[in-house]
Motif scaffolding. Structure first.
Motif, PDB file in Angstrom:
ATOM      1  N   TYR A  78       0.892  -1.451  -0.196  1.00 32.74           N
ATOM      2  CA  TYR A  78       0.007   0.023   0.025  1.00 32.74           C
ATOM      3  C   TYR A  78       1.038   1.165  -0.009  1.00 32.74           C
ATOM      4  O   TYR A  78       1.871   1.157   0.428  1.00 32.74           O
ATOM      5  CB  TYR A  78      -1.034  -0.151   1.276  1.00 32.74           C
ATOM      6  CG  TYR A  78      -0.178   0.410   2.561  1.00 32.74           C
ATOM      7  CD1 TYR A  78      -0.032   1.619   3.142  1.00 32.74           C
ATOM      8  CD2 TYR A  78       0.293  -0.918   3.499  1.00 32.74           C
ATOM      9  CE1 TYR A  78       0.587   1.806   4.095  1.00 32.74           C
ATOM     10  CE2 TYR A  78       1.081  -0.815   4.566  1.00 32.74           C
ATOM     11  CZ  TYR A  78       1.169   0.649   5.054  1.00 32.74           C
ATOM     12  OH  TYR A  78       1.661   0.844   6.114  1.00 32.74           O
ATOM     13  N   ARG A  79       0.413   2.192  -0.105  1.00 33.63           N
ATOM     14  CA  ARG A  79       1.042   3.523  -0.275  1.00 33.63           C
ATOM     15  C   ARG A  79       0.532   4.509   0.726  1.00 33.63           C
ATOM     16  O   ARG A  79      -0.695   4.290   1.257  1.00 33.63           O
ATOM     17  CB  ARG A  79       0.549   4.331  -1.736  1.00 33.63           C
ATOM     18  CG  ARG A  79       1.143   3.702  -2.901  1.00 33.63           C
ATOM     19  CD  ARG A  79       2.541   3.471  -3.049  1.00 33.63           C
ATOM     20  NE  ARG A  79       3.271   4.836  -3.200  1.00 33.63           N
ATOM     21  CZ  ARG A  79       3.528   5.585  -4.243  1.00 33.63           C
ATOM     22  NH1 ARG A  79       2.824   4.779  -5.468  1.00 33.63           N
ATOM     23  NH2 ARG A  79       4.104   6.545  -4.489  1.00 33.63           N
ATOM     24  N   ASP A  80       1.373   5.451   1.294  1.00 32.96           N
ATOM     25  CA  ASP A  80       0.663   6.076   2.640  1.00 32.96           C
ATOM     26  C   ASP A  80       0.157   7.409   2.168  1.00 32.96           C
ATOM     27  O   ASP A  80      -0.250   8.072   3.021  1.00 32.96           O
ATOM     28  CB  ASP A  80       1.717   6.226   3.398  1.00 32.96           C
ATOM     29  CG  ASP A  80       3.088   7.025   3.338  1.00 32.96           C
ATOM     30  OD1 ASP A  80       2.941   7.430   2.038  1.00 32.96           O
ATOM     31  OD2 ASP A  80       3.949   7.015   4.029  1.00 32.96           O
TER      32      ASP A  80
ATOM     33  N   THR B  84       6.798   2.595  -1.798  1.00 33.11           N
ATOM     34  CA  THR B  84       7.015   3.795  -2.286  1.00 33.11           C
ATOM     35  C   THR B  84       7.182   3.675  -3.788  1.00 33.11           C
ATOM     36  O   THR B  84       7.311   2.435  -4.224  1.00 33.11           O
ATOM     37  CB  THR B  84       8.160   4.490  -1.714  1.00 33.11           C
ATOM     38  OG1 THR B  84       9.379   3.954  -2.280  1.00 33.11           O
ATOM     39  CG2 THR B  84       8.314   4.540  -0.277  1.00 33.11           C
ATOM     40  N   SER B  85       7.148   4.945  -4.503  1.00 26.89           N
ATOM     41  CA  SER B  85       7.163   4.689  -5.901  1.00 26.89           C
ATOM     42  C   SER B  85       8.293   4.103  -6.346  1.00 26.89           C
ATOM     43  O   SER B  85       8.474   3.546  -7.415  1.00 26.89           O
ATOM     44  CB  SER B  85       7.221   6.192  -6.427  1.00 26.89           C
ATOM     45  OG  SER B  85       5.929   6.962  -6.117  1.00 26.89           O
ATOM     46  N   ASP B  86       9.553   4.039  -5.542  1.00 24.65           N
ATOM     47  CA  ASP B  86      10.696   3.581  -5.776  1.00 24.65           C
ATOM     48  C   ASP B  86      10.973   2.127  -5.419  1.00 24.65           C
ATOM     49  O   ASP B  86      11.631   1.446  -6.213  1.00 24.65           O
ATOM     50  CB  ASP B  86      11.913   4.301  -4.849  1.00 24.65           C
ATOM     51  CG  ASP B  86      13.144   4.769  -5.821  1.00 24.65           C
ATOM     52  OD1 ASP B  86      12.814   4.629  -7.268  1.00 24.65           O
ATOM     53  OD2 ASP B  86      14.003   5.090  -5.323  1.00 24.65           O
ATOM     54  N   THR B  87      10.319   1.809  -4.408  1.00 28.88           N
ATOM     55  CA  THR B  87      10.381   0.173  -3.940  1.00 28.88           C
ATOM     56  C   THR B  87       9.079  -0.619  -4.454  1.00 28.88           C
ATOM     57  O   THR B  87       9.545  -1.789  -4.097  1.00 28.88           O
ATOM     58  CB  THR B  87      10.289   0.230  -2.436  1.00 28.88           C
ATOM     59  OG1 THR B  87       9.228   0.794  -1.883  1.00 28.88           O
ATOM     60  CG2 THR B  87      11.686   1.318  -1.846  1.00 28.88           C
ATOM     61  N   ARG B  88       8.135  -0.261  -4.927  1.00 30.37           N
ATOM     62  CA  ARG B  88       7.021  -0.913  -5.357  1.00 30.37           C
ATOM     63  C   ARG B  88       7.318  -2.193  -6.285  1.00 30.37           C
ATOM     64  O   ARG B  88       6.864  -3.390  -6.095  1.00 30.37           O
ATOM     65  CB  ARG B  88       5.835  -0.330  -5.849  1.00 30.37           C
ATOM     66  CG  ARG B  88       6.258   0.792  -6.965  1.00 30.37           C
ATOM     67  CD  ARG B  88       5.094   1.894  -7.311  1.00 30.37           C
ATOM     68  NE  ARG B  88       5.537   2.647  -8.308  1.00 30.37           N
ATOM     69  CZ  ARG B  88       4.982   3.543  -8.872  1.00 30.37           C
ATOM     70  NH1 ARG B  88       3.660   3.716  -8.751  1.00 30.37           N
ATOM     71  NH2 ARG B  88       5.532   4.515  -9.569  1.00 30.37           N
ATOM     72  N   PHE B  89       8.019  -1.784  -7.369  1.00 26.28           N
ATOM     73  CA  PHE B  89       8.530  -2.967  -8.290  1.00 26.28           C
ATOM     74  C   PHE B  89       9.176  -4.068  -7.787  1.00 26.28           C
ATOM     75  O   PHE B  89       9.052  -5.087  -7.898  1.00 26.28           O
ATOM     76  CB  PHE B  89       9.076  -2.269  -9.728  1.00 26.28           C
ATOM     77  CG  PHE B  89       8.027  -1.123 -10.184  1.00 26.28           C
ATOM     78  CD1 PHE B  89       7.179  -1.506 -11.031  1.00 26.28           C
ATOM     79  CD2 PHE B  89       8.172   0.227 -10.053  1.00 26.28           C
ATOM     80  CE1 PHE B  89       6.288  -0.829 -11.705  1.00 26.28           C
ATOM     81  CE2 PHE B  89       7.422   1.278 -10.579  1.00 26.28           C
ATOM     82  CZ  PHE B  89       6.642   0.704 -11.478  1.00 26.28           C
TER      83      PHE B  89
ATOM     84  N   THR C 271       8.340   7.764 -10.502  1.00 26.66           N
ATOM     85  CA  THR C 271       7.077   7.760 -11.106  1.00 26.66           C
ATOM     86  C   THR C 271       7.209   8.055 -12.711  1.00 26.66           C
ATOM     87  O   THR C 271       8.131   8.553 -13.099  1.00 26.66           O
ATOM     88  CB  THR C 271       6.464   8.864 -10.572  1.00 26.66           C
ATOM     89  OG1 THR C 271       6.911  10.142 -10.537  1.00 26.66           O
ATOM     90  CG2 THR C 271       5.998   8.594  -9.050  1.00 26.66           C
ATOM     91  N   THR C 272       6.232   7.888 -13.337  1.00 21.61           N
ATOM     92  CA  THR C 272       5.949   8.127 -14.792  1.00 21.61           C
ATOM     93  C   THR C 272       5.906   9.614 -14.760  1.00 21.61           C
ATOM     94  O   THR C 272       6.478  10.378 -15.858  1.00 21.61           O
ATOM     95  CB  THR C 272       4.888   7.491 -15.344  1.00 21.61           C
ATOM     96  OG1 THR C 272       3.546   7.858 -14.582  1.00 21.61           O
ATOM     97  CG2 THR C 272       5.037   6.133 -15.485  1.00 21.61           C
ATOM     98  N   ASN C 273       5.526  10.460 -13.885  1.00 19.60           N
ATOM     99  CA  ASN C 273       5.496  11.882 -13.874  1.00 19.60           C
ATOM    100  C   ASN C 273       6.868  12.466 -13.848  1.00 19.60           C
ATOM    101  O   ASN C 273       7.112  13.376 -14.776  1.00 19.60           O
ATOM    102  CB  ASN C 273       4.674  12.296 -12.552  1.00 19.60           C
ATOM    103  CG  ASN C 273       3.740  11.622 -12.232  1.00 19.60           C
ATOM    104  OD1 ASN C 273       3.479  10.856 -11.179  1.00 19.60           O
ATOM    105  ND2 ASN C 273       2.422  11.706 -13.047  1.00 19.60           N
TER     106      ASN C 273
END
Length: 258
Positions: free
Chosen positions: A3-5, A50-55, A118-120
């Protein structure tokens, strides 16, 4: 379940530090379907990502499902798999009210913060390079960090998906201080992420979402988080986009033919 916080209202922590949100509700439904499949109750272990660790969390098996605000695209599908599209967003800019920044062109000579991984981030870096804007690009460890950099005046703008920007404004009751500006800078179809090369899991995830779409429960879940009052008393008031409504309709029709 990852999950994301701070991906409001898709996946974030409530005041009682419990993961809640639109994506979380859909993942709970998938876990319920898993429980039925194996004929026993499964207990969810929540894992923050996080965006960095999710994959890596998905690839290494630290989480079975990643339930946040993750864009599904061809590049990412080389290493992970995704559910059918559950939401459609796009990159926009958030600035302080009174800011001279009204579009990405106004970032010339100014600073913008993006969240790492992120893709952003890629979208903004590509825009700045293409138009030679000489913009200073700052990075945040997560969306909350990026938001804080804008609020603290360290950046002139925060670039991420529009729904997350509106979520921050609602959660922080910042309608009088912040605003979302500019055109869409990217197209971001969200999906629930899970491991690649697991056809049984892929089939269960797709079938669960198809059933939710066919029964209109998916639409009701959307309205719960995007149209009604959030737990903190605020509302996003974001009607479902035409694109998402059509995707859900097709998803529901597919379910009736399976």
């Amino acid at each position: 379940v990852g999950y994301r916080d701070a991906s409001i209202p898709l996946s974030y922590l409530s005041a009682s530090k419990e993961p809640v949100g639109y994506s979380i509700d859909l993942c709970r439904a998938i876990v319920d379907a898993m429980s039925t499949e194996v004929s026993r109750d499964l207990v969810i272990k929540w894992v923050p990502v996080t965006s960095d660790t999710r994959f890596n969390a998905v690839i290494r098996g630290q989480v079975d499902l990643e339930c946040g605000s993750t864009t599904s695209n061809l590049e990412r599908k080389k290493v992970v798999d995704f559910s059918p599209v559950i939401f459609v967003a796009g990159t926009k800019l958030m600035v302080k009210k009174g800011s001279p920044v009204k579009s990405y062109r106004d970032l010339a000579g100014r600073s913008v913060v993006v969240t790492t991984g992120t893709t952003n981030e890629k979208t903004i870096r590509d825009l700045v390079a293409r138009f030679n804007l000489k913009t200073t690009i700052l990075t945040g460890a997560d969306h909350a960090d990026s938001y804080a950099q804008l609020v603290q005046g360290k950046a002139d703008a925060f670039a991420t998906d529009d729904v997350l920007l509106y979520g921050f404004i609602a959660l922080n009751r910042a309608q009088d201080q912040l605003m979302v500006v500019g055109e869409f800078l990217s197209y971001e179809p969200y999906g629930i992420m899970f491991r690649k090369n697991d056809p049984q899991l892929a089939k269960l995830v797709a079938a669960t979402l198809h059933d939710l779409a066919a029964s209109r429960e998916l639409e009701q879940t959307y309205n719960k988080w995007f149209m009604r009052q959030l737990p903190n008393g605020q509302r996003l008031n974001m009607p479902m986009s035409v694109q998402l409504a059509e995707m859900i309709r097709i998803m529901g029709d597919d379910a009736t033919t399976q």
